[in-house]
Structure formats: structure tokens, C-alpha cells
Design a protein around this motif. Structure first.
Motif, short mmCIF file in Angstrom:
data_model
loop_
_atom_site.label_atom_id
_atom_site.label_comp_id
_atom_site.label_asym_id
_atom_site.label_seq_id
_atom_site.Cartn_x
_atom_site.Cartn_y
_atom_site.Cartn_z
N MET A 1 0.82 -1.21 0.00
CA MET A 1 0.00 0.00 0.00
C MET A 1 0.86 1.26 0.00
O MET A 1 0.46 2.28 -0.57
N HIS A 2 2.05 1.21 0.58
CA HIS A 2 2.96 2.36 0.46
C HIS A 2 3.42 2.50 -0.99
O HIS A 2 3.51 3.63 -1.52
N ALA A 3 3.70 1.39 -1.64
CA ALA A 3 4.05 1.45 -3.07
C ALA A 3 2.89 2.02 -3.87
O ALA A 3 3.08 2.84 -4.78
N GLU B 1 0.28 -6.41 -9.93
CA GLU B 1 -0.03 -6.41 -11.36
C GLU B 1 -0.51 -5.05 -11.80
O GLU B 1 -0.10 -4.53 -12.86
N ALA B 2 -1.37 -4.43 -10.99
CA ALA B 2 -1.86 -3.09 -11.32
C ALA B 2 -0.74 -2.06 -11.23
O ALA B 2 -0.65 -1.14 -12.06
N LEU B 3 0.13 -2.19 -10.24
CA LEU B 3 1.26 -1.26 -10.12
C LEU B 3 2.20 -1.37 -11.31
O LEU B 3 2.68 -0.36 -11.84
N SER B 4 2.46 -2.60 -11.75
CA SER B 4 3.36 -2.80 -12.89
C SER B 4 2.84 -2.14 -14.15
O SER B 4 3.61 -1.66 -14.99
N ALA B 5 1.52 -2.09 -14.28
CA ALA B 5 0.91 -1.48 -15.47
C ALA B 5 1.18 0.02 -15.54
O ALA B 5 1.05 0.62 -16.61
N SER B 6 1.60 0.63 -14.42
CA SER B 6 1.88 2.07 -14.42
C SER B 6 3.17 2.40 -15.17
O SER B 6 3.36 3.54 -15.58
N VAL C 1 8.74 3.68 -8.08
CA VAL C 1 8.86 2.83 -6.90
C VAL C 1 9.68 1.59 -7.23
O VAL C 1 9.47 0.94 -8.26
N VAL C 2 10.60 1.24 -6.32
CA VAL C 2 11.25 -0.06 -6.30
C VAL C 2 10.84 -0.73 -5.00
O VAL C 2 11.07 -0.17 -3.91
N GLN C 3 10.22 -1.90 -5.11
CA GLN C 3 9.78 -2.65 -3.92
C GLN C 3 10.62 -3.91 -3.80
O GLN C 3 10.72 -4.70 -4.74
N ILE C 4 11.22 -4.11 -2.61
CA ILE C 4 12.15 -5.21 -2.38
C ILE C 4 11.57 -6.14 -1.32
O ILE C 4 11.12 -5.68 -0.27
N ARG D 1 5.96 2.57 -13.71
CA ARG D 1 6.83 3.26 -12.75
C ARG D 1 7.07 2.41 -11.51
O ARG D 1 7.36 2.92 -10.43
N TYR D 2 6.96 1.09 -11.68
CA TYR D 2 7.06 0.18 -10.53
C TYR D 2 7.92 -1.01 -10.88
O TYR D 2 7.76 -1.63 -11.94
#
Length: 373
Positions: free
Chosen positions: A14-16, A153-158, A26-29, A160-161
Motif C-alpha cells: 500500500m505504500h508502493a 499487477e496493477a502497479l506494474s501497469a503504471s 517505486v522499487v519494492q524489495i 513506474r514500478y
């Protein structure tokens, strides 16, 4: 702005989401290849009904609003505004429900006290015996085992993730940068550590006096019920657990109506929600003393089975999964979350306890506002 989020549970994701929504990269690790902690091992309930008044309820209601909006955009979340019912059987339990109705914020929660006939009209699967049921219209649910995947999946579609799984962050490097166990450095304008119940290693180094503890719980999931459970279900033991029900009536319940020995020994309540495949997720227990047991014990499952069958008026479907999970909770349980700047440009966000699934969208929004994204 470039934001580095460490942790791929629901709080981290949710922060991403908040960062991408605000136009940032965003880079999420995540140290596992996929998140495997409390964000998956829970009910998937957006649980407004039992939250304390004030900041906790405000956070839960804001999160409920955000969940509904995200769910409309990401159908794979399985968001549903199903509400909840807490059937009650004794005069003492009814008195606690009536005291909840008298709260000044009862309307915000959507509380109603229903007759058995009204409750069964709302949820026909409740064929057992009870005297009334407390309804909370604002409660909702998502699918916990797939929610993070759907959000990613939704974030990747931006565009910027970026998600990096199977990498454990080992140290903070200077300002606004971390190094993982592959030796790679990830830098940005802000680093958000959302490591859940992982409170050792780097977290202990950064915040050695962290006012957060770990809590272990047991849960189970059944085969499909064969009919729709239209609401989430709780039992009157949940009154003892959630702060919204604190009242003189609850004091009288605790003094005059003991839990069963098993429920008392394992600090139990019943929560139950139906999954997309028709199975039931049922729990739970609470264990606070470390070190935690490495195994699950059978008595709590037998207790939950009896309570559920009493409400449903039918045998429980075959149990196909049993598991234990651990989450992080602020030692001051009135606090919604622990948010701490641990280095320049580096924030630690942890300890929502059982509120994580419910409150994570609003927790992340508050972090973004506080940092000034």
C-alpha cells in the motif's frame, strides 16, 4: 521522486500504491520470492466494527473508503462490502451489543441489532440457535492470498514500478539508500521499511528499543461450504477482544460469563469469512509469550468447529488447511501503527497488529502525507 519500499506485505504494497498514485517511481524489495507472512495468513477482513473510537476508527473508515476505490479499479482483489454479523445467545451478550449501539459513533460503523429472523434474511446460512445478532454494515473483505499479487499487477501497469523478490535488505547506506544481500544498492528520495513481523537484523540495528511485539495466531480453512455465507461472522468472544465493545456491560459479561477453558487458555475469538472458492477461513487464537511454539495444537480448532457448527446448524465442511501466522503489534495497543524516522530519508512503519489488512491503505496515505510526497 523515487521511493524504495522494503517489504511486500499489505502495508508495504500500500505504500508502493500511494507513491505510484502520486506520480512517483517505486522499487519494492522483498526478502522472499513472494510475500508469505501475515498479509496472506489472515481473514482478508476490512474490519471496522471492533475498532476503538477516535484515531483508530477514523483510520479504519478512511481505509475502508480507500479499499473500496482500489477494489473498483483492481477487481482481482475480490473486494466485497459484505458486512458482518455477531450472533449473541445470552442476556449478558445482548447487553454488550446494546451498549455498542449506544456509542456516539455507532452510525459510522453501521451498527444494527437484528432479530434472528432479520439476521437469517441477511445471511440464510445461519440456521443455528441465537437470540439476536449485531450487524456492522461497514465491514468488508478481500482475498488475502492473492491481494498482493493483484495490486502488484496493477502497479506494474503504471510503468513506474519494479518488484525485486528474493532479496533481503541488509543495511542502510548513508542517506536514502539500502544494500541487499546480492550486494546491490538501491537509492531514492525516500526509503520506507515495512518489514512486518521481521523485527531482528537490520530493524533491530536501526531501532533497538522498538515498542513493538510479535503475536502468533492459529487459523484454518475448509472445503467449499456449498452455499453463500453472505456476511462475515464473529462470536461474542470477539466482544472481549475488540476495544469498541468496552463498556460496563462488557465488564459484567467478563465477570459473569466465563469463556470455555480452551477459549480462555488460547485467548480466542471466532472470526469467519468465506473465500472466493466457497471455503471458510476460520480463526483465531492469540499467543504473546516468546518463544512461540513451533507446532499447532488441536484443541482450538475443535472449539472453533463447535462454535461454527452451532451458528450454521450443520456440520462444518472438511478442514483442508491449518496454519499459524505471526504479526507485529505495538506494545501500546491503542496505537494504530509505529512510524519512526530511523535515518535521514529512511522511515520504519510497523506494528499495526491485527489492523494491518484493515488499515493499510490509510496508514500508507498518512505516511505519504507526513513525509510530504
Amino acid at each position: 521522486m523515487r521511493v524504495v519500499v522494503v517489504g511486500a506485505g499489505v502495508v508495504g504494497t500500500m505504500h508502493a500504491w500511494q507513491a505510484v498514485e502520486r506520480g512517483h517511481e517505486v522499487v519494492q524489495i522483498e526478502r522472499e520470492t513472494e510475500a508469505r507472512g501475515a498479509s496472506l495468513r489472515n481473514f482478508g477482513q476490512i474490519w471496522v466494527s471492533g475498532r476503538a473510537g477516535g484515531e483508530e476508527l477514523e483510520t479504519a473508515l478512511r481505509a475502508r473508503e480507500l479499499w473500496e476505490g482500489i477494489g473498483a479499479r483492481v477487481p482481482k482483489l475480490g473486494f466485497r462490502a459484505n458486512g458482518s454479523l455477531t450472533p449473541v445467545r445470552t442476556a449478558a451478550e445482548i447487553a454488550v451489543a446494546e451498549a455498542a449501539l449506544a456509542r456516539t459513533d455507532a452510525a459510522d460503523r453501521g451498527y444494527k441489532l437484528l432479530t434472528p429472523t432479520e439476521a437469517r434474511a441477511l445471511n440464510p446460512a445461519l440456521r443455528g440457535e441465537f437470540e439476536a445478532a449485531l450487524y456492522c454494515e461497514r465491514d468488508a473483505a478481500v482475498e488475502p492470498r492473492t491481494a498482493q499479487l493483484a495490486l502488484r499487477e496493477a502497479l506494474s501497469a503504471s510503468g513506474r514500478y519494479t518488484f525485486l523478490g528474493g532479496r533481503e535488505v541488509r543495511e542502510v547506506i548513508g542517506e536514502r539508500a539500502v544494500r541487499d544481500d546480492h550486494g546491490d544498492v538501491h537509492s531514492g528520495d525516500a526509503v520506507i521499511l515495512c518489514t512486518g513481523a521481521w523485527l531482528g537484523g537490520l530493524v533491530r540495528e536501526l531501532a533497538p528499543d522498538l515498542p513493538v511485539r510479535r503475536v502468533r495466531l492459529q487459523m484454518m480453512q475448509t472445503d467449499p461450504l456449498g452455499e453463500q455465507l453472505t456476511t462475515s461472522i464473529a462470536d461474542a468472544d470477539s466482544f472481549r477482544y475488540y476495544p469498541a465493545y468496552q463498556s460496563e456491560a462488557l465488564d459484567a459479561l467478563n465477570a459473569g460469563q466465563a469463556q470455555t477453558p480452551t477459549a480462555a487458555a488460547h485467548k480466542m475469538q471466532l472470526l469467519m469469512v468465506q473465500r472466493k472458492d466457497g471455503g471458510l477461513t476460520i480463526g483465531d487464537t492469540h499467543e504473546y509469550e516468546h518463544p512461540f511454539a513451533f507446532d499447532v495444537v488441536e484443541e482450538p480448532y475443535e472449539h472453533l468447529k463447535q462454535v461454527v457448527e452451532g451458528f450454521l446448524g450443520r456440520p462444518l465442511p472438511r478442514v483442508r488447511h491449518r496454519w499459524a501466522g505471526v504479526y507485529a503489534q505495538c506494545t501500546d495497543t491503542s496505537r494504530v501503527v509505529h512510524r519512526q524516522q530511523v535515518r535521514d530519508g529512511v522511515w520504519l512503519v510497523t506494528g499495526p497488529g491485527g489492523r494491518g489488512m484493515t488499515c493499510s491503505p490509510a496508514i500508507a496515505e498518512n505516511t505519504a502525507n507526513e513525509i510530504g510526497w
